[in-house]
Scaffold this motif. Structure first.
Motif, PDB file in Angstrom:
ATOM      1  N   MET A   1       0.856  -1.182   0.000  1.00 42.12           N
ATOM      2  CA  MET A   1       0.000   0.000   0.000  1.00 42.12           C
ATOM      3  C   MET A   1       0.896   1.237   0.000  1.00 42.12           C
ATOM      4  SD  MET A   1      -2.977   1.087   2.807  1.00 42.12           S
ATOM      5  CE  MET A   1      -3.541  -0.575   2.945  1.00 42.12           C
ATOM      6  N   ASN A   2       0.672   2.142  -0.943  1.00 41.24           N
ATOM      7  CA  ASN A   2       1.489   3.357  -0.972  1.00 41.24           C
ATOM      8  C   ASN A   2       0.928   4.381   0.023  1.00 41.24           C
ATOM      9  OD1 ASN A   2      -0.552   4.960  -2.229  1.00 41.24           O
ATOM     10  ND2 ASN A   2       0.046   4.181  -4.226  1.00 41.24           N
ATOM     11  N   TYR A   3       1.676   5.457   0.220  1.00 44.00           N
ATOM     12  CA  TYR A   3       1.279   6.432   1.230  1.00 44.00           C
ATOM     13  C   TYR A   3      -0.040   7.125   0.897  1.00 44.00           C
ATOM     14  CZ  TYR A   3       5.793   5.910   3.545  1.00 44.00           C
ATOM     15  OH  TYR A   3       6.869   5.413   4.223  1.00 44.00           O
ATOM     16  N   SER A   4      -0.303   7.381  -0.376  1.00 44.93           N
ATOM     17  CA  SER A   4      -1.584   8.005  -0.752  1.00 44.93           C
ATOM     18  C   SER A   4      -2.750   7.115  -0.343  1.00 44.93           C
ATOM     19  CB  SER A   4      -1.642   8.258  -2.258  1.00 44.93           C
ATOM     20  OG  SER A   4      -0.676   9.196  -2.635  1.00 44.93           O
ATOM     21  N   ASP A   5      -2.608   5.813  -0.580  1.00 43.93           N
ATOM     22  CA  ASP A   5      -3.653   4.868  -0.175  1.00 43.93           C
ATOM     23  C   ASP A   5      -3.796   4.827   1.342  1.00 43.93           C
ATOM     24  OD1 ASP A   5      -4.224   4.192  -2.802  1.00 43.93           O
ATOM     25  OD2 ASP A   5      -2.933   2.413  -2.785  1.00 43.93           O
ATOM     26  N   CYS A   6      -2.666   4.897   2.038  1.00 42.13           N
ATOM     27  CA  CYS A   6      -2.698   4.903   3.504  1.00 42.13           C
ATOM     28  C   CYS A   6      -3.466   6.110   4.024  1.00 42.13           C
ATOM     29  CB  CYS A   6      -1.280   4.927   4.081  1.00 42.13           C
ATOM     30  SG  CYS A   6      -0.362   3.403   3.867  1.00 42.13           S
ATOM     31  N   ILE A   7      -3.193   7.271   3.477  1.00 45.48           N
ATOM     32  CA  ILE A   7      -3.865   8.496   3.921  1.00 45.48           C
ATOM     33  C   ILE A   7      -5.344   8.427   3.598  1.00 45.48           C
ATOM     34  CG2 ILE A   7      -3.987  11.005   3.630  1.00 45.48           C
ATOM     35  CD1 ILE A   7      -1.533   9.921   5.239  1.00 45.48           C
ATOM     36  N   ARG A   8      -5.690   8.008   2.375  1.00 43.61           N
ATOM     37  CA  ARG A   8      -7.092   7.899   1.970  1.00 43.61           C
ATOM     38  C   ARG A   8      -7.844   6.929   2.882  1.00 43.61           C
ATOM     39  NH1 ARG A   8      -9.380   4.107  -0.259  1.00 43.61           N
ATOM     40  NH2 ARG A   8      -7.518   3.171  -1.132  1.00 43.61           N
ATOM     41  N   LYS A   9      -7.254   5.777   3.126  1.00 42.37           N
ATOM     42  CA  LYS A   9      -7.896   4.766   3.966  1.00 42.37           C
ATOM     43  C   LYS A   9      -8.043   5.271   5.405  1.00 42.37           C
ATOM     44  CE  LYS A   9      -7.710  -0.121   5.135  1.00 42.37           C
ATOM     45  NZ  LYS A   9      -7.037  -1.398   4.976  1.00 42.37           N
ATOM     46  N   SER A  10      -7.035   5.965   5.904  1.00 39.90           N
ATOM     47  CA  SER A  10      -7.105   6.472   7.278  1.00 39.90           C
ATOM     48  C   SER A  10      -8.160   7.569   7.401  1.00 39.90           C
ATOM     49  CB  SER A  10      -5.742   6.968   7.754  1.00 39.90           C
ATOM     50  OG  SER A  10      -5.319   8.084   7.008  1.00 39.90           O
ATOM     51  N   ILE A  11      -8.279   8.428   6.394  1.00 35.94           N
ATOM     52  CA  ILE A  11      -9.295   9.483   6.423  1.00 35.94           C
ATOM     53  C   ILE A  11     -10.691   8.872   6.358  1.00 35.94           C
ATOM     54  CG2 ILE A  11     -10.267  11.379   5.043  1.00 35.94           C
ATOM     55  CD1 ILE A  11      -7.359  12.316   4.606  1.00 35.94           C
ATOM     56  N   GLU A  12     -10.863   7.850   5.547  1.00 34.19           N
ATOM     57  CA  GLU A  12     -12.161   7.158   5.503  1.00 34.19           C
ATOM     58  C   GLU A  12     -12.494   6.569   6.872  1.00 34.19           C
ATOM     59  OE1 GLU A  12     -12.011   4.209   2.405  1.00 34.19           O
ATOM     60  OE2 GLU A  12     -11.900   5.717   0.822  1.00 34.19           O
ATOM     61  N   TYR A  13     -11.509   5.936   7.500  1.00 28.56           N
ATOM     62  CA  TYR A  13     -11.722   5.351   8.822  1.00 28.56           C
ATOM     63  C   TYR A  13     -12.106   6.433   9.834  1.00 28.56           C
ATOM     64  CZ  TYR A  13     -10.843   3.035  13.253  1.00 28.56           C
ATOM     65  OH  TYR A  13     -10.981   2.534  14.539  1.00 28.56           O
ATOM     66  N   ILE A  14     -11.394   7.533   9.827  1.00 25.37           N
ATOM     67  CA  ILE A  14     -11.698   8.629  10.752  1.00 25.37           C
ATOM     68  C   ILE A  14     -13.115   9.141  10.507  1.00 25.37           C
ATOM     69  CG2 ILE A  14     -11.141  11.024  11.347  1.00 25.37           C
ATOM     70  CD1 ILE A  14      -8.149  10.244  10.750  1.00 25.37           C
ATOM     71  N   ASN A  15     -13.443   9.431   9.254  1.00 24.91           N
ATOM     72  CA  ASN A  15     -14.761   9.976   8.942  1.00 24.91           C
ATOM     73  C   ASN A  15     -15.896   9.019   9.295  1.00 24.91           C
ATOM     74  OD1 ASN A  15     -13.746  12.420   8.050  1.00 24.91           O
ATOM     75  ND2 ASN A  15     -13.580  11.735   5.933  1.00 24.91           N
ATOM     76  N   ASP A  16     -15.648   7.726   9.206  1.00 23.34           N
ATOM     77  CA  ASP A  16     -16.667   6.731   9.553  1.00 23.34           C
ATOM     78  C   ASP A  16     -16.816   6.548  11.054  1.00 23.34           C
ATOM     79  OD1 ASP A  16     -17.157   6.286   6.868  1.00 23.34           O
ATOM     80  OD2 ASP A  16     -15.952   4.453   6.763  1.00 23.34           O
ATOM     81  N   ASN A  17     -15.871   7.078  11.835  1.00 25.34           N
ATOM     82  CA  ASN A  17     -15.871   6.838  13.276  1.00 25.34           C
ATOM     83  C   ASN A  17     -15.795   8.109  14.113  1.00 25.34           C
ATOM     84  OD1 ASN A  17     -15.690   3.756  13.623  1.00 25.34           O
ATOM     85  ND2 ASN A  17     -14.251   4.220  11.983  1.00 25.34           N
ATOM     86  N   LEU A  18     -16.264   9.223  13.591  1.00 20.95           N
ATOM     87  CA  LEU A  18     -16.171  10.491  14.312  1.00 20.95           C
ATOM     88  C   LEU A  18     -16.923  10.472  15.635  1.00 20.95           C
ATOM     89  CD1 LEU A  18     -16.482  12.990  11.339  1.00 20.95           C
ATOM     90  CD2 LEU A  18     -14.445  12.504  12.706  1.00 20.95           C
ATOM     91  N   ASP A  19     -17.933   9.645  15.737  1.00 25.89           N
ATOM     92  CA  ASP A  19     -18.714   9.590  16.971  1.00 25.89           C
ATOM     93  C   ASP A  19     -18.195   8.520  17.937  1.00 25.89           C
ATOM     94  OD1 ASP A  19     -19.499   7.488  15.357  1.00 25.89           O
ATOM     95  OD2 ASP A  19     -21.617   7.650  15.872  1.00 25.89           O
ATOM     96  N   LYS A  20     -17.026   7.981  17.645  1.00 23.00           N
ATOM     97  CA  LYS A  20     -16.405   6.974  18.511  1.00 23.00           C
ATOM     98  C   LYS A  20     -15.016   7.455  18.936  1.00 23.00           C
ATOM     99  CE  LYS A  20     -18.723   3.265  16.006  1.00 23.00           C
ATOM    100  NZ  LYS A  20     -19.395   4.100  15.014  1.00 23.00           N
ATOM    101  N   LYS A  21     -14.511   6.837  19.967  1.00 24.27           N
ATOM    102  CA  LYS A  21     -13.150   7.142  20.393  1.00 24.27           C
ATOM    103  C   LYS A  21     -12.192   6.604  19.340  1.00 24.27           C
ATOM    104  CE  LYS A  21     -10.243   7.064  24.419  1.00 24.27           C
ATOM    105  NZ  LYS A  21     -10.290   7.004  25.866  1.00 24.27           N
ATOM    106  N   ILE A  22     -11.273   7.449  18.876  1.00 23.13           N
ATOM    107  CA  ILE A  22     -10.317   7.068  17.830  1.00 23.13           C
ATOM    108  C   ILE A  22      -8.913   7.301  18.368  1.00 23.13           C
ATOM    109  CG2 ILE A  22      -9.501   7.501  15.491  1.00 23.13           C
ATOM    110  CD1 ILE A  22     -12.216   8.804  14.885  1.00 23.13           C
ATOM    111  N   GLY A  23      -8.126   6.269  18.377  1.00 23.51           N
ATOM    112  CA  GLY A  23      -6.743   6.395  18.827  1.00 23.51           C
ATOM    113  C   GLY A  23      -5.781   6.349  17.665  1.00 23.51           C
ATOM    114  N   LEU A  24      -4.667   7.017  17.804  1.00 18.74           N
ATOM    115  CA  LEU A  24      -3.634   7.016  16.772  1.00 18.74           C
ATOM    116  C   LEU A  24      -3.190   5.590  16.456  1.00 18.74           C
ATOM    117  CD1 LEU A  24      -1.753   8.612  14.905  1.00 18.74           C
ATOM    118  CD2 LEU A  24      -0.184   8.849  16.837  1.00 18.74           C
ATOM    119  N   GLU A  25      -3.084   4.758  17.491  1.00 19.17           N
ATOM    120  CA  GLU A  25      -2.677   3.365  17.291  1.00 19.17           C
ATOM    121  C   GLU A  25      -3.676   2.627  16.415  1.00 19.17           C
ATOM    122  OE1 GLU A  25      -3.295   4.604  20.433  1.00 19.17           O
ATOM    123  OE2 GLU A  25      -1.244   5.108  20.984  1.00 19.17           O
TER     124      GLU A  25
END
Length: 116
Positions: A1-25
């Motif tokens: 997975m390249n870095y662009s994919d990593c960022i896109r996937k992480s942003i999707e994860y964050i946006n899908d979980n804004l109402d939950k506790k999200i840790g950097l780990e």
């Protein structure tokens, strides 16, 4: 997975979980990077830290909810993981220039609300 994919996937994860506790780990684990390395590439790609991005996105969603619903401000603040209505109000005012109650009455004063 390249870095662009990593960022896109992480942003999707964050946006899908804004109402939950999200840790950097948690986020770094989703893209198979150490939290330190992930934080560096996230900041380089977005111009803001992971915590700043999450806080801003939560405030943007809360602002939409303030305008679109009659939900109590305290319930919105807790939904988006703020520890109290006071901490929510302080962060909200810093981003939008007005406290949530005033913003709800006149959302056109909000800076950048509908940009997201």
């Amino acid at each position: 997975m390249n870095y662009s994919d990593c960022i896109r996937k992480s942003i999707e994860y964050i946006n899908d979980n804004l109402d939950k506790k999200i840790g950097l780990e948690d986020i770094a684990g989703k893209v198979f990077l150490s939290k330190f390395h992930f934080h560096r590439i996230f900041h380089a790609a977005t111009g803001e830290s992971v915590a700043e991005y999450i806080r801003r996105r939560r405030l943007e969603e809360a602002a939409k909810e303030l305008v679109d619903t009659d939900n109590k401000i305290v319930n919105i603040s807790l939904k988006y993981q703020f520890s109290s209505q006071e901490s929510f109000t302080k962060a909200f005012k810093k981003l939008y220039g007005a406290p949530p109650r005033k913003f709800r009455k006149n959302p056109n004063n909000g800076i950048g609300l509908m940009a997201a």
